[in-house]
Scaffold this motif. Sequence first.
Motif, PDB file in Angstrom:
ATOM      1  N   ALA A 162      57.310  25.251  40.770  1.00 12.26           N
ATOM      2  CA  ALA A 162      57.659  26.337  39.847  1.00 12.26           C
ATOM      3  C   ALA A 162      56.430  26.870  39.109  1.00 12.26           C
ATOM      4  CB  ALA A 162      58.688  25.841  38.836  1.00 12.26           C
ATOM      5  N   ARG A 163      55.334  26.164  39.207  1.00 13.42           N
ATOM      6  CA  ARG A 163      54.068  26.539  38.561  1.00 13.42           C
ATOM      7  C   ARG A 163      54.187  26.598  37.043  1.00 13.42           C
ATOM      8  NH1 ARG A 163      50.170  27.879  41.873  1.00 13.42           N
ATOM      9  NH2 ARG A 163      49.136  29.265  40.414  1.00 13.42           N
ATOM     10  N   ASP A 164      55.022  25.677  36.469  1.00 17.81           N
ATOM     11  CA  ASP A 164      55.154  25.653  35.017  1.00 17.81           C
ATOM     12  C   ASP A 164      54.899  24.275  34.410  1.00 17.81           C
ATOM     13  OD1 ASP A 164      57.449  24.283  35.768  1.00 17.81           O
ATOM     14  OD2 ASP A 164      58.840  25.683  34.801  1.00 17.81           O
ATOM     15  N   ARG A 165      54.625  23.297  35.288  1.00 23.73           N
ATOM     16  CA  ARG A 165      54.379  21.932  34.821  1.00 23.73           C
ATOM     17  C   ARG A 165      53.488  21.252  35.856  1.00 23.73           C
ATOM     18  NH1 ARG A 165      57.183  18.247  31.450  1.00 23.73           N
ATOM     19  NH2 ARG A 165      56.800  16.098  32.063  1.00 23.73           N
ATOM     20  N   PHE A 166      52.334  20.760  35.394  1.00 27.36           N
ATOM     21  CA  PHE A 166      51.357  20.177  36.310  1.00 27.36           C
ATOM     22  C   PHE A 166      51.012  18.763  35.850  1.00 27.36           C
ATOM     23  CE2 PHE A 166      50.909  24.769  36.200  1.00 27.36           C
ATOM     24  CZ  PHE A 166      51.034  25.076  37.546  1.00 27.36           C
ATOM     25  N   GLY A 167      51.589  17.781  36.520  1.00 29.67           N
ATOM     26  CA  GLY A 167      51.379  16.384  36.157  1.00 29.67           C
ATOM     27  C   GLY A 167      50.375  15.711  37.080  1.00 29.67           C
ATOM     28  N   PHE A 168      49.602  14.803  36.506  1.00 29.39           N
ATOM     29  CA  PHE A 168      48.583  14.067  37.252  1.00 29.39           C
ATOM     30  C   PHE A 168      48.677  12.580  36.943  1.00 29.39           C
ATOM     31  CE2 PHE A 168      47.038  18.292  36.384  1.00 29.39           C
ATOM     32  CZ  PHE A 168      46.476  18.690  37.583  1.00 29.39           C
ATOM     33  N   ALA A 169      48.590  11.775  37.964  1.00 25.11           N
ATOM     34  CA  ALA A 169      48.467  10.338  37.770  1.00 25.11           C
ATOM     35  C   ALA A 169      47.047  10.055  37.309  1.00 25.11           C
ATOM     36  CB  ALA A 169      48.749   9.600  39.078  1.00 25.11           C
ATOM     37  N   ASN A 186      49.333   8.814  32.814  1.00 29.59           N
ATOM     38  CA  ASN A 186      49.759  10.122  33.305  1.00 29.59           C
ATOM     39  C   ASN A 186      49.338  11.153  32.282  1.00 29.59           C
ATOM     40  OD1 ASN A 186      52.322  12.184  32.878  1.00 29.59           O
ATOM     41  ND2 ASN A 186      51.793  11.905  35.005  1.00 29.59           N
ATOM     42  N   VAL A 187      48.949  12.312  32.752  1.00 31.92           N
ATOM     43  CA  VAL A 187      48.656  13.443  31.871  1.00 31.92           C
ATOM     44  C   VAL A 187      49.322  14.668  32.479  1.00 31.92           C
ATOM     45  CG1 VAL A 187      46.433  13.977  32.958  1.00 31.92           C
ATOM     46  CG2 VAL A 187      46.831  14.655  30.600  1.00 31.92           C
ATOM     47  N   VAL A 188      49.873  15.532  31.630  1.00 31.86           N
ATOM     48  CA  VAL A 188      50.633  16.675  32.124  1.00 31.86           C
ATOM     49  C   VAL A 188      50.342  17.908  31.275  1.00 31.86           C
ATOM     50  CG1 VAL A 188      52.675  16.059  30.755  1.00 31.86           C
ATOM     51  CG2 VAL A 188      52.943  17.494  32.758  1.00 31.86           C
ATOM     52  N   LEU A 189      50.218  19.038  31.948  1.00 30.87           N
ATOM     53  CA  LEU A 189      50.146  20.352  31.301  1.00 30.87           C
ATOM     54  C   LEU A 189      51.501  20.983  31.535  1.00 30.87           C
ATOM     55  CD1 LEU A 189      48.320  22.445  29.881  1.00 30.87           C
ATOM     56  CD2 LEU A 189      47.770  23.329  32.161  1.00 30.87           C
ATOM     57  N   LYS A 190      52.230  21.294  30.476  1.00 28.82           N
ATOM     58  CA  LYS A 190      53.600  21.788  30.635  1.00 28.82           C
ATOM     59  C   LYS A 190      53.858  23.016  29.788  1.00 28.82           C
ATOM     60  CE  LYS A 190      55.050  18.058  27.568  1.00 28.82           C
ATOM     61  NZ  LYS A 190      55.919  16.913  27.418  1.00 28.82           N
ATOM     62  N   TRP A 244      50.745   9.588  28.752  1.00 27.23           N
ATOM     63  CA  TRP A 244      51.103   8.212  28.424  1.00 27.23           C
ATOM     64  C   TRP A 244      50.088   7.298  29.085  1.00 27.23           C
ATOM     65  CZ3 TRP A 244      51.982   5.356  32.737  1.00 27.23           C
ATOM     66  CH2 TRP A 244      52.553   5.961  33.845  1.00 27.23           C
ATOM     67  N   THR A 245      49.978   6.125  28.533  1.00 30.43           N
ATOM     68  CA  THR A 245      49.056   5.111  29.052  1.00 30.43           C
ATOM     69  C   THR A 245      49.841   3.833  29.284  1.00 30.43           C
ATOM     70  OG1 THR A 245      47.274   6.082  27.747  1.00 30.43           O
ATOM     71  CG2 THR A 245      46.894   3.892  28.620  1.00 30.43           C
ATOM     72  N   ALA A 293      41.526  11.267  30.008  1.00 27.94           N
ATOM     73  CA  ALA A 293      42.434  12.049  30.864  1.00 27.94           C
ATOM     74  C   ALA A 293      42.642  13.441  30.284  1.00 27.94           C
ATOM     75  CB  ALA A 293      43.777  11.318  30.994  1.00 27.94           C
ATOM     76  N   LEU A 294      42.820  13.525  28.974  1.00 26.95           N
ATOM     77  CA  LEU A 294      42.989  14.838  28.346  1.00 26.95           C
ATOM     78  C   LEU A 294      41.730  15.674  28.474  1.00 26.95           C
ATOM     79  CD1 LEU A 294      44.945  13.721  25.178  1.00 26.95           C
ATOM     80  CD2 LEU A 294      45.831  15.081  27.076  1.00 26.95           C
ATOM     81  N   GLU A 295      40.571  15.051  28.368  1.00 27.65           N
ATOM     82  CA  GLU A 295      39.325  15.777  28.535  1.00 27.65           C
ATOM     83  C   GLU A 295      39.191  16.306  29.970  1.00 27.65           C
ATOM     84  OE1 GLU A 295      34.509  15.271  27.986  1.00 27.65           O
ATOM     85  OE2 GLU A 295      35.794  13.550  27.629  1.00 27.65           O
ATOM     86  N   ALA A 296      39.537  15.461  30.944  1.00 24.86           N
ATOM     87  CA  ALA A 296      39.461  15.894  32.346  1.00 24.86           C
ATOM     88  C   ALA A 296      40.432  17.056  32.607  1.00 24.86           C
ATOM     89  CB  ALA A 296      39.775  14.737  33.271  1.00 24.86           C
ATOM     90  N   LEU A 297      41.605  17.007  32.012  1.00 19.74           N
ATOM     91  CA  LEU A 297      42.607  18.058  32.205  1.00 19.74           C
ATOM     92  C   LEU A 297      42.167  19.386  31.597  1.00 19.74           C
ATOM     93  CD1 LEU A 297      45.524  18.807  33.147  1.00 19.74           C
ATOM     94  CD2 LEU A 297      46.244  18.203  30.830  1.00 19.74           C
ATOM     95  N   THR A 298      41.507  19.332  30.465  1.00 21.09           N
ATOM     96  CA  THR A 298      41.206  20.558  29.737  1.00 21.09           C
ATOM     97  C   THR A 298      39.813  21.110  30.004  1.00 21.09           C
ATOM     98  OG1 THR A 298      40.551  19.284  27.778  1.00 21.09           O
ATOM     99  CG2 THR A 298      42.834  20.038  27.900  1.00 21.09           C
TER     100      THR A 298
END
Length: 96
Positions: A35-42, A58-62, A76-77, A90-95
């Motif tokens: 749906a291109r509205d939520r991107f989760g990563f292990a 896990n880190v997610v952009l939603k 979450w960790t 993880a948040l740094e890598a995501l952003t």
Amino acid sequence: MSRAESALRQWASSVADNDADAARWVQAQQQGWAARDRFGFAVLEAQPDSAPEQLVGNVVLKDVTSGKPAAEVGCWTAAHARGRGVAPRALEALTN
């Protein structure tokens, strides 16, 4: 159950206590990507001696919406990885 684990369960949108729960969680992640509205990563951690990587979080952009200048981030960790800076990295890598 530790206090941290209780808090995680309180704020998590889903909990995987068994294989069926885990399968539903993975399917929800796939649907978000489609749906291109939520991107989760292990979040994985390398292991010594060429052992398989270990899941540490896990880190997610939603709530991603085209044209919207902001989205929400969640993470979450795993209990065994807490206190080692996994979530901030993880948040740094995501952003970035």
